[in-house]
Design a protein around this motif. Structure first.
Motif, mmCIF file in Angstrom:
data_model
loop_
_atom_site.group_PDB
_atom_site.id
_atom_site.type_symbol
_atom_site.label_atom_id
_atom_site.label_comp_id
_atom_site.label_asym_id
_atom_site.label_seq_id
_atom_site.Cartn_x
_atom_site.Cartn_y
_atom_site.Cartn_z
ATOM 1 N N LYS A 289 159.522 -6.796 -18.885
ATOM 2 C CA LYS A 289 158.909 -6.222 -20.082
ATOM 3 C C LYS A 289 158.258 -4.870 -19.839
ATOM 4 N N GLY A 290 157.825 -4.594 -18.633
ATOM 5 C CA GLY A 290 157.150 -3.343 -18.339
ATOM 6 C C GLY A 290 157.149 -3.065 -16.853
ATOM 7 N N GLU A 291 156.402 -2.057 -16.471
ATOM 8 C CA GLU A 291 156.321 -1.656 -15.070
ATOM 9 C C GLU A 291 155.364 -2.558 -14.296
ATOM 10 N N GLY A 292 155.711 -2.836 -13.056
ATOM 11 C CA GLY A 292 154.847 -3.610 -12.170
ATOM 12 C C GLY A 292 153.783 -2.727 -11.530
ATOM 13 N N ILE A 293 153.190 -3.202 -10.468
ATOM 14 C CA ILE A 293 152.028 -2.532 -9.896
ATOM 15 C C ILE A 293 152.312 -1.738 -8.621
ATOM 16 N N GLU A 294 153.558 -1.677 -8.142
ATOM 17 C CA GLU A 294 153.812 -1.011 -6.861
ATOM 18 C C GLU A 294 153.417 0.460 -6.880
ATOM 19 N N TYR A 295 153.701 1.185 -7.958
ATOM 20 C CA TYR A 295 153.311 2.592 -8.087
ATOM 21 C C TYR A 295 151.790 2.730 -8.056
ATOM 22 N N PHE A 296 151.108 1.844 -8.732
ATOM 23 C CA PHE A 296 149.651 1.884 -8.802
ATOM 24 C C PHE A 296 149.030 1.651 -7.425
ATOM 25 N N ILE A 297 149.617 0.754 -6.645
ATOM 26 C CA ILE A 297 149.107 0.495 -5.299
ATOM 27 C C ILE A 297 149.225 1.750 -4.440
ATOM 28 N N LEU A 298 150.334 2.458 -4.552
ATOM 29 C CA LEU A 298 150.498 3.704 -3.792
ATOM 30 C C LEU A 298 149.491 4.761 -4.220
ATOM 31 N N VAL A 299 149.333 4.944 -5.532
ATOM 32 C CA VAL A 299 148.369 5.927 -6.037
ATOM 33 C C VAL A 299 146.959 5.567 -5.588
ATOM 34 N N LEU A 300 146.593 4.313 -5.734
ATOM 35 C CA LEU A 300 145.246 3.884 -5.342
ATOM 36 C C LEU A 300 145.035 4.026 -3.842
ATOM 37 N N GLY A 301 146.034 3.702 -3.041
ATOM 38 C CA GLY A 301 145.911 3.852 -1.598
ATOM 39 C C GLY A 301 145.667 5.297 -1.192
#
Length: 151
Positions: free
Chosen positions: A115-127
């Motif tokens: 349905k939408g995007e998961g969190i892998e991109y967010f984990i990289l940005v946050l890291g």
């Protein structure tokens, strides 16, 4: 206090690479929201959507747009680096949890199978953002130039 805020390993290539990479990835997102570049809707439409349809308070929408646009420019230049990294951390932490991405699983939605995007991109940005928040600006930054002037 300003010296502590600006302190960093002025010879760190890894902090330089981290802030340039994060700034370069986040800047187009900010440009979409603020300028309408890269197929984005621009300032008014983004404000209208995020406030009207998503129900975010106007001040929060303005802070999100500022974090992505001005924060990424600040990271690239190494200006108020820790503050910019903190603003991006808050913005993407909020998007990950409040934007519903955490419910879409881990992976990006490359093939439209979820349905939408998961969190892998967010984990990289946050890291990257948290690393910069902890370490500072590294080499070749406005923060370094200012801290040298304060000595």
């Amino acid at each position: 206090m300003i010296k502590q805020f600006l302190s960093t390993n002025t010879q760190s290539w890894s902090l330089l690479v981290s802030r340039l990479a994060l700034g370069a990835v986040i800047l187009p997102h900010g440009m979409q929201k603020v300028l309408g570049a890269f197929g984005g809707n621009g300032f008014s439409a983004t404000l209208g959507f995020m406030h009207g349809q998503m129900g975010m308070p106007v001040i929060l929408v303005l802070l999100v747009m500022s974090a992505e646009f001005l924060g990424s420019i600040g990271l690239i230049l190494g200006t108020a680096t820790r503050f910019m990294a903190f603003s991006i951390t808050l913005t993407f932490f909020g998007a990950m949890f409040l934007g519903g991405h955490v419910h879409n699983g881990f992976f990006m939605n490359w093939f439209g199978a979820q349905k939408g995007e998961g969190i892998e991109y967010f984990i990289l940005v946050l890291g990257l953002a948290i690393s910069i928040l902890i370490g500072g600006s590294g080499k070749f930054s406005v923060d370094n130039w200012i801290s040298k002037k304060l000595k």
